[in-house]
Design a protein around this motif. Structure first.
Motif, PDB file in Angstrom:
ATOM      1  N   ASP A 172       1.873   3.742   2.881  1.00 50.78           N
ATOM      2  CA  ASP A 172       2.614   2.597   3.433  1.00 50.78           C
ATOM      3  C   ASP A 172       1.903   2.009   4.640  1.00 50.78           C
ATOM      4  O   ASP A 172       1.813   0.788   4.795  1.00 50.78           O
ATOM      5  CB  ASP A 172       4.043   2.992   3.796  1.00 50.78           C
ATOM      6  N   ALA A 173       1.395   2.877   5.515  1.00 48.90           N
ATOM      7  CA  ALA A 173       0.679   2.409   6.696  1.00 48.90           C
ATOM      8  C   ALA A 173      -0.612   1.703   6.309  1.00 48.90           C
ATOM      9  O   ALA A 173      -0.976   0.669   6.885  1.00 48.90           O
ATOM     10  CB  ALA A 173       0.382   3.570   7.632  1.00 48.90           C
ATOM     11  N   ALA A 174      -1.305   2.217   5.318  1.00 48.46           N
ATOM     12  CA  ALA A 174      -2.538   1.587   4.863  1.00 48.46           C
ATOM     13  C   ALA A 174      -2.251   0.238   4.223  1.00 48.46           C
ATOM     14  O   ALA A 174      -2.993  -0.736   4.422  1.00 48.46           O
ATOM     15  CB  ALA A 174      -3.260   2.498   3.883  1.00 48.46           C
ATOM     16  N   ALA A 175      -1.166   0.168   3.450  1.00 48.37           N
ATOM     17  CA  ALA A 175      -0.789  -1.095   2.809  1.00 48.37           C
ATOM     18  C   ALA A 175      -0.389  -2.138   3.854  1.00 48.37           C
ATOM     19  O   ALA A 175      -0.714  -3.314   3.720  1.00 48.37           O
ATOM     20  CB  ALA A 175       0.354  -0.873   1.829  1.00 48.37           C
ATOM     21  N   ALA A 176       0.298  -1.714   4.894  1.00 49.91           N
ATOM     22  CA  ALA A 176       0.681  -2.632   5.971  1.00 49.91           C
ATOM     23  C   ALA A 176      -0.553  -3.134   6.714  1.00 49.91           C
ATOM     24  O   ALA A 176      -0.606  -4.297   7.140  1.00 49.91           O
ATOM     25  CB  ALA A 176       1.644  -1.947   6.940  1.00 49.91           C
ATOM     26  N   GLY A 177      -1.552  -2.281   6.874  1.00 53.41           N
ATOM     27  CA  GLY A 177      -2.801  -2.677   7.538  1.00 53.41           C
ATOM     28  C   GLY A 177      -3.589  -3.673   6.720  1.00 53.41           C
ATOM     29  O   GLY A 177      -4.241  -4.562   7.263  1.00 53.41           O
ATOM     30  N   ILE A 178      -3.537  -3.564   5.404  1.00 51.32           N
ATOM     31  CA  ILE A 178      -4.258  -4.489   4.512  1.00 51.32           C
ATOM     32  C   ILE A 178      -3.600  -5.854   4.516  1.00 51.32           C
ATOM     33  O   ILE A 178      -4.268  -6.878   4.464  1.00 51.32           O
ATOM     34  CB  ILE A 178      -4.335  -3.906   3.081  1.00 51.32           C
ATOM     35  N   GLU A 179      -2.258  -5.878   4.587  1.00 49.55           N
ATOM     36  CA  GLU A 179      -1.544  -7.141   4.559  1.00 49.55           C
ATOM     37  C   GLU A 179      -1.795  -7.993   5.786  1.00 49.55           C
ATOM     38  O   GLU A 179      -1.621  -9.195   5.752  1.00 49.55           O
ATOM     39  CB  GLU A 179      -0.034  -6.879   4.419  1.00 49.55           C
TER      40      GLU A 179
END
Length: 180
Positions: A172-179
């Motif tokens: 989730d944290a990685a996905a938020a960073g990509i967005e």
């Protein structure tokens, strides 16, 4: 029974330590070798949370020690690996009087042949289900006591939930960073 936030934090800390130990050797490796390194470090991190107090954690430590002894020694810092591996299984008492009494009551209620048929089916079903548990839980094949097997299974499930929660939060944290 849900894993606590302190379990999640401790697992994450141990898992990061394991990944850092593998880091120098991971950089120029294949995807399957990276997957193996992540799995090994996650297994040892999960087992080290229990500090060898459960059979499944000792089985994971023993399995990992045979594959990568350096990782186990680094991650278990302060816990002696030999004492974890050679620890005996606890004995659980069975109340024979209760079992005998319930069998006598069942014998009175049903005819002998119908009783034997039902008992045979129930034993077969229980045996199949416990064998499935023994195969699913690390070290389960060495547990002859069904009560201990169920206790170990419950503890293993909580540890797996901890592992999934931490990995999900990382994704989730990685996905938020990509967005961003």
């Amino acid at each position: 029974m849900q894993p606590t936030s302190s379990m999640n934090k401790e697992f994450l800390k141990k898992w990061q330590m394991g990944l850092q130990i593998f880091r120098p050797s991971i950089d120029n490796t294949s995807v399957s070798e990276r997957k193996r390194a992540i799995k090994l470090s996650a297994d040892v991190a999960m087992a080290s949370l229990r500090k060898g107090t459960t059979c499944w954690s000792r089985a994971l430590i023993q399995k990992t020690a045979s594959e990568d002894n350096f990782l186990v020694r680094q991650m278990l810092s302060g816990i002696k690996e030999e004492t974890l591996i050679n620890k005996k299984l606890p004995k659980v008492m069975c109340h024979r009087k209760i079992v005998r009494r319930s069998k006598k009551i069942l014998m009175r209620r049903k005819s002998r042949s119908a009783m034997e048929e039902v008992a045979a089916k129930a034993k077969k079903l229980v045996k199949r289900k416990t064998q499935g548990l023994r195969n699913a839980v690390p070290g389960g094949e060495f547990m002859s006591n069904n009560v201990l097997l169920i206790q170990e299974t419950l503890d293993y499930i909580v540890s797996l939930q901890t592992q999934v929660n931490v990995m999900r939060s990382i994704v989730d944290a990685a996905a938020a960073g990509i967005e961003r």
